[in-house]
Design an enzyme around this catalytic site. Sequence first.
Site, PDB file in Angstrom:
ATOM      1  N   GLN A  91       0.815  -1.208   0.000  1.00 33.34           N
ATOM      2  CA  GLN A  91       0.000   0.000   0.000  1.00 33.34           C
ATOM      3  C   GLN A  91       0.852   1.264   0.000  1.00 33.34           C
ATOM      4  O   GLN A  91       0.330   2.374   0.104  1.00 33.34           O
ATOM      5  CB  GLN A  91      -0.929  -0.004   1.216  1.00 33.34           C
ATOM      6  CG  GLN A  91      -1.922  -1.153   1.210  1.00 33.34           C
ATOM      7  CD  GLN A  91      -2.697  -1.265   2.508  1.00 33.34           C
ATOM      8  OE1 GLN A  91      -2.591  -0.435   3.395  1.00 33.34           O
ATOM      9  NE2 GLN A  91      -3.499  -2.319   2.625  1.00 33.34           N
ATOM     10  N   HIS A 157      -1.081   0.023   5.612  1.00 35.90           N
ATOM     11  CA  HIS A 157      -1.713   0.908   6.596  1.00 35.90           C
ATOM     12  C   HIS A 157      -0.867   2.141   6.941  1.00 35.90           C
ATOM     13  O   HIS A 157      -0.622   2.447   8.101  1.00 35.90           O
ATOM     14  CB  HIS A 157      -2.051   0.133   7.864  1.00 35.90           C
ATOM     15  CG  HIS A 157      -3.100  -0.909   7.672  1.00 35.90           C
ATOM     16  ND1 HIS A 157      -3.682  -1.578   8.729  1.00 35.90           N
ATOM     17  CD2 HIS A 157      -3.695  -1.408   6.553  1.00 35.90           C
ATOM     18  CE1 HIS A 157      -4.566  -2.444   8.261  1.00 35.90           C
ATOM     19  NE2 HIS A 157      -4.587  -2.349   6.933  1.00 35.90           N
ATOM     20  N   GLU A 250     -15.542   2.122   9.121  1.00 43.43           N
ATOM     21  CA  GLU A 250     -16.174   3.086  10.020  1.00 43.43           C
ATOM     22  C   GLU A 250     -16.090   4.505   9.494  1.00 43.43           C
ATOM     23  O   GLU A 250     -15.089   4.905   8.883  1.00 43.43           O
ATOM     24  CB  GLU A 250     -15.488   3.070  11.395  1.00 43.43           C
ATOM     25  CG  GLU A 250     -15.555   1.766  12.144  1.00 43.43           C
ATOM     26  CD  GLU A 250     -14.830   1.818  13.478  1.00 43.43           C
ATOM     27  OE1 GLU A 250     -14.916   0.831  14.228  1.00 43.43           O
ATOM     28  OE2 GLU A 250     -14.182   2.857  13.763  1.00 43.43           O
ATOM     29  N   TYR A 260     -10.641   5.345  19.894  1.00 38.57           N
ATOM     30  CA  TYR A 260     -11.588   4.782  18.929  1.00 38.57           C
ATOM     31  C   TYR A 260     -11.530   3.260  18.842  1.00 38.57           C
ATOM     32  O   TYR A 260     -12.167   2.664  17.973  1.00 38.57           O
ATOM     33  CB  TYR A 260     -11.398   5.479  17.570  1.00 38.57           C
ATOM     34  CG  TYR A 260     -11.969   6.886  17.665  1.00 38.57           C
ATOM     35  CD1 TYR A 260     -13.253   7.172  17.254  1.00 38.57           C
ATOM     36  CD2 TYR A 260     -11.238   7.898  18.288  1.00 38.57           C
ATOM     37  CE1 TYR A 260     -13.806   8.438  17.404  1.00 38.57           C
ATOM     38  CE2 TYR A 260     -11.776   9.172  18.448  1.00 38.57           C
ATOM     39  CZ  TYR A 260     -13.059   9.418  18.011  1.00 38.57           C
ATOM     40  OH  TYR A 260     -13.610  10.674  18.188  1.00 38.57           O
ATOM     41  N   TYR A 271      -9.030 -11.520   9.770  1.00 42.48           N
ATOM     42  CA  TYR A 271      -9.109 -12.203   8.480  1.00 42.48           C
ATOM     43  C   TYR A 271      -9.053 -13.718   8.615  1.00 42.48           C
ATOM     44  O   TYR A 271      -9.562 -14.436   7.750  1.00 42.48           O
ATOM     45  CB  TYR A 271      -8.004 -11.710   7.542  1.00 42.48           C
ATOM     46  CG  TYR A 271      -8.202 -10.274   7.097  1.00 42.48           C
ATOM     47  CD1 TYR A 271      -9.238  -9.935   6.230  1.00 42.48           C
ATOM     48  CD2 TYR A 271      -7.375  -9.267   7.553  1.00 42.48           C
ATOM     49  CE1 TYR A 271      -9.435  -8.627   5.832  1.00 42.48           C
ATOM     50  CE2 TYR A 271      -7.556  -7.952   7.150  1.00 42.48           C
ATOM     51  CZ  TYR A 271      -8.591  -7.637   6.289  1.00 42.48           C
ATOM     52  OH  TYR A 271      -8.788  -6.336   5.897  1.00 42.48           O
TER      53      TYR A 271
END
Length: 381
Positions: A91, A157, A250, A260, A271
């Site tokens: 990513q 991430h 979310e 959070y 997963y």
Amino acid sequence: MTPLSLAALGLASCGSASTGDKAAAAEAKTAGDPGFTVTQVAQFEEPWAMAFLPGTPFALITERKGKLMLWQEGGEVREVDGVPQVAYGGQGGLGDVALAPDFPTSGTVYLTWAEAGDNDTRGAVLGRAKLVTQGAPKLEGLQVIWRQEPKVTGQGHYSHRIAFSPDGQHLFLASGERQKFTPAQDLNANLGKILRLTLDGKPAPGNPFAAKGGVTSQIWSYGHRNVLGLQFDASGRLWDLEHGPKGGDELNLVEPGKNYGWPLVSDGDHYDGRPIPRNATRPDLAQPAISWNPVIAPGDFIFYRGSDFPQWRGQAVIAAMLPSAIVRVAIDGTKAREVARYPMSHRVREIEEREDGSIWLLEDGKEAGAGHLLRLSPVKR
């Protein structure tokens, strides 16, 4: 420019959001007639983010492999020189681009990207530079002003989304937990956090944990997983849009000092099938305004403010990657509900509203022909 057939895109109503709201469901049924057409405007390779230059025909568009492109409406696409080397893979790569609050006078732009470290580690960084568009476009004086701490192994991430406060005095930055779980709850690391910084990348005075010093003084909120959308609404409230694991994406109202919940709770599971306690089991933690299970795999989002789509005004309009779609969400105080979903032919990574109220999208994906800049145009009735 290539108009796309909406029928071919198979536009349909939503149905998987966990809202249970009858009014929302009724409105969502109208999504088979979306009220807009889609036009392909330009093609890019793995585009990730864009920013329109106000009062000009230009936009900056990042490509994840490490190119910053200057697109001109009705003109050519040119590569901007002076872009840093990025750690491309997974990513990672070149990420967000945002214009400084004083961009019309300073020409300052902010960029985020993945940076390589020692021993096969990586981390997101934030930099700023002056954009020069006269002649060959280039960045001048690029300076790194913030880094994820610590750098870790892996290629996921990073988050690294940028948002400026409405008064232009602060920079908010999403920092993902890099698929390491526990750093999101560790106040001695800036992974898994929303950060509030000065415009030069330092901890902003008045942050919730400012007295602790170090990276802790950067933190605005914590317990985040992988935030890919960060926006202020018309009332000046900050919201984030983040990926859950297998389920549990979310939309959150972000408030200072709040936890959070990741990885303590989620509305999805690991997963490998291992369960995670649900958000509702921990009322002491901040609860999502809405969560999705199955996921929508969100990219960026906007709070629409223009006049092209008056029925969308004040709503969150979300770029979704799985399934590929545009998702409309109405805000009810501190809660939210999905009201419509418009399936698209490729993953939608980025959505932006231009100053004229028009809506633009970036498709994402490594498959050939997937990375387009698209414009949504309202259908006149």
